[in-house]
Design an enzyme around this catalytic site. Structure first.
Site, PDB file in Angstrom:
ATOM      1  N   SER A  62       0.778  -1.209  -0.010  1.00 44.53           N
ATOM      2  CA  SER A  62      -0.078  -0.113  -0.054  1.00 44.53           C
ATOM      3  C   SER A  62       0.804   1.182  -0.258  1.00 44.53           C
ATOM      4  O   SER A  62       0.229   2.351  -0.111  1.00 44.53           O
ATOM      5  CB  SER A  62      -0.869   0.287   1.116  1.00 44.53           C
ATOM      6  OG  SER A  62      -1.966  -0.652   1.007  1.00 44.53           O
ATOM      7  N   LYS A  65       0.440   3.254  -2.820  1.00 46.21           N
ATOM      8  CA  LYS A  65      -0.844   4.180  -2.970  1.00 46.21           C
ATOM      9  C   LYS A  65      -0.494   5.719  -2.742  1.00 46.21           C
ATOM     10  O   LYS A  65      -0.978   6.716  -3.587  1.00 46.21           O
ATOM     11  CB  LYS A  65      -1.733   3.709  -1.693  1.00 46.21           C
ATOM     12  CG  LYS A  65      -2.460   2.417  -2.070  1.00 46.21           C
ATOM     13  CD  LYS A  65      -3.397   2.076  -0.735  1.00 46.21           C
ATOM     14  CE  LYS A  65      -4.132   1.085  -1.166  1.00 46.21           C
ATOM     15  NZ  LYS A  65      -3.581  -0.390  -1.179  1.00 46.21           N
ATOM     16  N   TYR A 190      -3.148  -2.689 -10.552  1.00 42.33           N
ATOM     17  CA  TYR A 190      -3.214  -2.626  -9.013  1.00 42.33           C
ATOM     18  C   TYR A 190      -2.443  -3.391  -8.435  1.00 42.33           C
ATOM     19  O   TYR A 190      -1.293  -3.298  -7.485  1.00 42.33           O
ATOM     20  CB  TYR A 190      -4.388  -2.446  -8.394  1.00 42.33           C
ATOM     21  CG  TYR A 190      -4.589  -2.502  -6.811  1.00 42.33           C
ATOM     22  CD1 TYR A 190      -4.239  -1.389  -6.281  1.00 42.33           C
ATOM     23  CD2 TYR A 190      -4.985  -3.583  -6.499  1.00 42.33           C
ATOM     24  CE1 TYR A 190      -4.302  -1.223  -4.811  1.00 42.33           C
ATOM     25  CE2 TYR A 190      -4.902  -3.582  -4.988  1.00 42.33           C
ATOM     26  CZ  TYR A 190      -4.720  -2.694  -4.172  1.00 42.33           C
ATOM     27  OH  TYR A 190      -4.613  -2.665  -2.946  1.00 42.33           O
ATOM     28  N   TYR A 242      -4.540   3.779   7.893  1.00 40.90           N
ATOM     29  CA  TYR A 242      -5.941   3.391   7.902  1.00 40.90           C
ATOM     30  C   TYR A 242      -6.639   3.770   9.447  1.00 40.90           C
ATOM     31  O   TYR A 242      -6.388   4.764   9.768  1.00 40.90           O
ATOM     32  CB  TYR A 242      -6.164   1.817   7.637  1.00 40.90           C
ATOM     33  CG  TYR A 242      -5.269   1.330   6.536  1.00 40.90           C
ATOM     34  CD1 TYR A 242      -5.633   1.796   5.307  1.00 40.90           C
ATOM     35  CD2 TYR A 242      -4.045   0.993   6.723  1.00 40.90           C
ATOM     36  CE1 TYR A 242      -4.696   1.726   4.244  1.00 40.90           C
ATOM     37  CE2 TYR A 242      -3.145   0.493   5.865  1.00 40.90           C
ATOM     38  CZ  TYR A 242      -3.491   0.982   4.520  1.00 40.90           C
ATOM     39  OH  TYR A 242      -2.706   0.606   3.640  1.00 40.90           O
ATOM     40  N   VAL A 260       1.087  -3.809   3.714  1.00 38.77           N
ATOM     41  CA  VAL A 260       1.185  -5.182   4.479  1.00 38.77           C
ATOM     42  C   VAL A 260       2.557  -6.137   4.190  1.00 38.77           C
ATOM     43  O   VAL A 260       2.344  -7.246   4.797  1.00 38.77           O
ATOM     44  CB  VAL A 260      -0.149  -6.058   4.105  1.00 38.77           C
ATOM     45  CG1 VAL A 260      -1.355  -5.492   4.610  1.00 38.77           C
ATOM     46  CG2 VAL A 260      -0.257  -6.119   2.689  1.00 38.77           C
TER      47      VAL A 260
HETATM   48  O1  DON Z   1      -4.682  -5.081  -1.874  1.00 36.38           O
HETATM   49  C1  DON Z   1      -4.130  -5.597  -0.881  1.00 36.38           C
HETATM   50  O2  DON Z   1      -4.828  -5.867   0.086  1.00 36.38           O
HETATM   51  C2  DON Z   1      -2.555  -5.342  -0.808  1.00 36.38           C
HETATM   52  N1  DON Z   1      -1.987  -5.696  -1.968  1.00 36.38           N
HETATM   53  C3  DON Z   1      -2.265  -4.152  -0.225  1.00 36.38           C
HETATM   54  C4  DON Z   1      -3.008  -3.762   1.345  1.00 36.38           C
HETATM   55  C5  DON Z   1      -2.133  -2.963   1.995  1.00 36.38           C
HETATM   56  O3  DON Z   1      -0.863  -3.109   1.897  1.00 36.38           O
HETATM   57  C6  DON Z   1      -2.652  -2.562   3.415  1.00 36.38           C
HETATM   58  N2  DON Z   1      -1.455  -1.956   4.139  1.00 36.38           N
HETATM   59  N3  DON Z   1      -1.273  -1.860   5.220  1.00 36.38           N
END
Ligand code: DON
Length: 306
Positions: A62, A65, A190, A242, A260
């Protein structure tokens, strides 16, 4: 002195890695070394400091983003953005679907959660989704000053195979008109963006540019306008971790973005960019030891912006 601080901070907080868990909903991420912990500090004066597993590769997830968001802000007016995505904090998890139906006229609340980030990609300049993806990837390469950055293919395939929640978010947004393009192609971009492999050095270098009001550290060239930097830092502060963003603002107080994969990119305006990596996550998907390391460092160096 900084070197000693970094080493001691990592040692003092490494035990936190045992309190969390690596992400398993993307199967490939479950293979990560749970007690890894690293940090890289890139000061705006060009000095760098590093400790622990600062050179261990991980996927940006993320944290990508914020780069997509930077491209969106460069390519659109803020009013065009607000027609599709707002900048309101969310008290739900990063992949929550509920607000898309019940709040905000079906617009994703902000660009830092999955729905908002998926919708952002469509707003980036480019005739095709491939061109939009390339633009964001090139921005990551140019801000990190690392032309070799590329996708981790195994993580990408793992995300693509298991990304049904993101598919649900994207198809819902297509049904409400937030997304107008081909959903599968958009998701492919994405998933690839999330699977880009970086180190603490790369994300600290990106953070250093934001800390330097958008100017490159080596040549002072403007890569992002000061105005866009302000917008990005504001949204990182309110939405970057978040539903953990409020507590993080209190405990650390530095505009940041987590992923993540275990990375946290933190911007200390006018001072330094910081990249932290620790794949053991808390319940909200943020690096558990990474947050503790940043809290300790922010206290020691008085980095809170508040
Ligand atoms: O789309 C997803 O769920 C993951 N590729 C990215 C989510 C993420 O990194 C949330 N972060 N803490």
């Amino acid at each position: 002195m900084m070197q000693n601080i970094l080493e001691k901070t990592l040692e003092d907080h490494r035990y936190w890695t045992k309190e969390g868990a690596v992400a398993t909903y993307i199967p490939e991420l479950s293979k990560q070394k749970i007690d890894a912990l690293g940090i890289y500090v890139h000061e705006v004066n060009g000095e760098v400091y590093k400790a622990g597993d600062w050179n261990m590769p991980f996927t940006i997830q993320s944290i990508s983003k914020i780069i997509s968001f930077i491209c969106v802000l460069q390519d659109n007016s803020i009013d065009t953005l607000y027609k599709k995505i707002t900048v309101a904090p969310s008290s739900d998890g990063f992949n929550s679907i509920v607000n898309l139906e019940t709040k905000n006229e079906h617009r994703p609340l902000n660009p830092m959660i999955n729905s908002g980030a998926i919708a952002c990609i469509e707003l980036v300049r480019g005739n095709t989704l491939e061109e939009k993806y390339e633009r964001i990837l090139n921005m990551i390469r140019s801000l990190s000053n690392n032309p070799y950055i590329k996708v981790n293919e195994s993580v990408y395939l793992s995300e693509k195979e298991t990304g049904d929640r993101n598919r649900a978010l994207a198809y819902f947004m297509k049904s409400t008109g937030t997304i107008e393009t081909n959903v599968e192609e958009l998701l492919d971009a994405y998933f690839r963006l999330c699977s880009i492999e970086v180190t603490c050095e790369d994300i600290a270098s990106i953070a250093a540019v934001l800390a330097n009001d958008g100017k490159g550290i080596i040549d002072g060239r403007e890569l992002i306008s000061k105005k866009i930097c302000k917008t990005v830092k504001a949204v990182m502060t309110t939405c970057g971790l978040y539903d953990g963003s409020g507590e993080y603002a209190v405990s650390v107080g530095v505009p940041s973005k987590s992923g993540v994969g275990g990375g946290i990119l933190a911007v200390s305006p006018g001072k330094m960019g910081i990249g932290v990596f620790g794949p053991s996550l808390d319940a909200k998907g943020n690096s558990i030891a990474g947050v503790k390391v940043l809290e300790s460092l922010a206290n020691k160096l008085d980095l809170s912006i508040f």
